[in-house]
Write a protein that holds these residues in place. Structure first.
Motif, short mmCIF file in Angstrom:
data_model
loop_
_atom_site.label_atom_id
_atom_site.label_comp_id
_atom_site.label_asym_id
_atom_site.label_seq_id
_atom_site.Cartn_x
_atom_site.Cartn_y
_atom_site.Cartn_z
N LEU A 107 0.84 -1.20 0.00
CA LEU A 107 0.00 0.00 0.00
C LEU A 107 0.87 1.25 0.00
CD1 LEU A 107 -2.85 1.19 0.12
CD2 LEU A 107 -2.78 0.97 2.61
N LEU A 108 1.98 1.19 0.71
CA LEU A 108 2.90 2.33 0.79
C LEU A 108 3.58 2.59 -0.57
CD1 LEU A 108 3.80 4.40 2.83
CD2 LEU A 108 5.68 2.92 3.49
N ILE A 109 3.84 1.52 -1.32
CA ILE A 109 4.40 1.69 -2.67
C ILE A 109 3.41 2.45 -3.55
CG2 ILE A 109 5.06 0.45 -4.79
CD1 ILE A 109 6.12 -1.79 -2.93
N TRP A 110 2.13 2.08 -3.45
CA TRP A 110 1.08 2.76 -4.23
C TRP A 110 1.00 4.24 -3.83
CZ3 TRP A 110 -3.77 4.52 -2.14
CH2 TRP A 110 -4.64 5.04 -3.11
N ILE A 111 1.10 4.50 -2.53
CA ILE A 111 1.06 5.88 -2.02
C ILE A 111 2.25 6.68 -2.56
CG2 ILE A 111 1.35 7.27 0.09
CD1 ILE A 111 -0.24 4.96 1.53
N ALA A 112 3.43 6.05 -2.56
CA ALA A 112 4.64 6.73 -3.04
C ALA A 112 4.55 7.06 -4.52
CB ALA A 112 5.86 5.85 -2.77
N VAL A 113 4.04 6.11 -5.31
CA VAL A 113 3.87 6.33 -6.75
C VAL A 113 2.87 7.46 -6.99
CG1 VAL A 113 2.95 5.30 -8.88
CG2 VAL A 113 4.54 4.01 -7.44
N LYS A 114 1.78 7.45 -6.21
CA LYS A 114 0.75 8.48 -6.34
C LYS A 114 1.31 9.86 -5.98
CE LYS A 114 -2.50 8.83 -3.29
NZ LYS A 114 -3.68 8.67 -2.43
N LEU A 115 2.20 9.89 -5.00
CA LEU A 115 2.84 11.15 -4.60
C LEU A 115 3.66 11.73 -5.76
CD1 LEU A 115 3.65 13.13 -2.23
CD2 LEU A 115 5.64 11.66 -1.90
N LEU A 116 4.40 10.88 -6.44
CA LEU A 116 5.20 11.33 -7.58
C LEU A 116 4.33 11.71 -8.77
CD1 LEU A 116 8.42 9.17 -8.04
CD2 LEU A 116 8.24 11.58 -7.53
N LYS A 117 3.25 10.96 -8.96
CA LYS A 117 2.34 11.24 -10.08
C LYS A 117 1.67 12.59 -9.89
CE LYS A 117 -1.61 9.31 -12.58
NZ LYS A 117 -2.71 8.33 -12.53
N GLY A 118 1.46 12.95 -8.61
CA GLY A 118 0.92 14.28 -8.31
C GLY A 118 -0.57 14.38 -8.42
N GLU A 119 -1.31 13.38 -7.91
CA GLU A 119 -2.77 13.45 -7.93
C GLU A 119 -3.25 14.49 -6.95
OE1 GLU A 119 -4.59 9.71 -7.34
OE2 GLU A 119 -3.71 8.80 -9.12
N ASP A 120 -4.22 15.28 -7.36
CA ASP A 120 -4.74 16.38 -6.55
C ASP A 120 -5.96 15.94 -5.78
OD1 ASP A 120 -5.03 18.81 -5.44
OD2 ASP A 120 -5.67 19.86 -7.24
N VAL A 157 0.06 7.61 8.33
CA VAL A 157 -0.03 6.64 9.44
C VAL A 157 0.74 5.37 9.11
CG1 VAL A 157 -1.63 5.09 10.63
CG2 VAL A 157 -2.17 7.52 10.43
N ILE A 158 0.52 4.83 7.91
CA ILE A 158 1.19 3.59 7.50
C ILE A 158 2.70 3.79 7.41
CG2 ILE A 158 1.47 1.92 5.61
CD1 ILE A 158 -1.53 2.39 5.00
N ALA A 159 3.11 4.92 6.82
CA ALA A 159 4.54 5.20 6.66
C ALA A 159 5.24 5.36 8.00
CB ALA A 159 4.74 6.45 5.81
#
Length: 233
Positions: free
Chosen positions: A76-89, A119-121
């Motif tokens: 789940l944290l990998i998905w969060i990290a990718v989403k952070l780089l992708k820059g979803e608003d 929280v997960i991170a």
């Protein structure tokens, strides 16, 4: 002692990088209030959101002790990290409250949803150490509340900060996976080197996938703007 300090630094960086959106949530939720009420709403909204985050982090630390839950948390944290780089608003749909109670509810509810990644991170980086969580939150919370606007500007000006933050999340995800009781024991018996290789590999994967998706989204957005422009002519 060195390991403790490194984990503490990891928690602080994760908190700062993942909490950049919180200032935007607060600003959006309070924008319709009078200046006097805005200050109160910001203070009590931040206080309530932080309280919930602390409780959720302790629950997450407990849950991550269950076999295979750390693996799920790592993925789940990998998905969060990718989403952070992708820059979803995520915060673009948050409306402003008409009164202080509405603004407070918006801040706390939105922060509750958006704090899942944080929280997960933090729970993963703390590796079950409650003292680390408390110290990390105590140091990073003032930075988040008073310095988040500045940090957001720095992130926009220096994209490398976001890149390093996402890589750190990927590394933390790898540490969570290899730290799982069940998976960690299996790795220790079969390929001990994975304890080092996997976190580094996942950090690189996050950077590669995140940047690819970001470029793809930017290209699609540019194409859409071009189509809209052509239709208006």
């Amino acid at each position: 002692m060195t390991e403790f300090l490194l984990s503490l630094l990891q928690i602080i960086i994760v908190n700062i990088v993942l909490s950049g959106d919180n200032a935007v949530v607060i600003a959006l939720a309070c924008r319709n209030l009078s200046p006097e009420l805005q200050k109160k709403a910001v203070f009590w909204g931040s206080f309530g959101a932080i309280g919930l985050r602390v409780i959720l982090t302790f629950i997450a630390i407990y849950l991550l002790k269950i076999p295979l839950v750390q693996v799920v948390g790592g993925l789940l944290l990998i998905w969060i990290a990718v989403k952070l780089l992708k820059g979803e608003d995520e915060d673009s749909h948050i409306g402003g409250g008409a009164n202080m109670m509405e603004a407070l509810k918006t801040i706390i509810f939105a922060d509750l949803i958006m704090s899942l990644d944080n929280v997960i991170a933090v729970a993963g980086a703390a590796n079950g150490n409650m003292l680390l969580v408390l110290i990390g939150l105590a140091i990073s919370i003032p930075l988040i509340i008073w310095g988040s606007q500045l940090l957001m500007k720095l992130m926009n000006r220096f994209p490398i900060i976001v890149l390093l933050g996402a890589a750190l999340l990927g590394y933390t995800a790898g540490e969570m996976v290899v730290g799982d009781k069940l998976v960690g024991g299996f790795i220790e018996e079969t390929l001990p080197a994975l304890h080092i290789i996997l976190p580094v590999a996942l950090a690189l994967v996050v950077i590669a996938v995140g940047n690819y998706l970001k470029r793809k989204a930017e290209k699609e957005k540019a194409n859409q703007i071009g189509q809209d422009h052509a239709e208006t002519l």
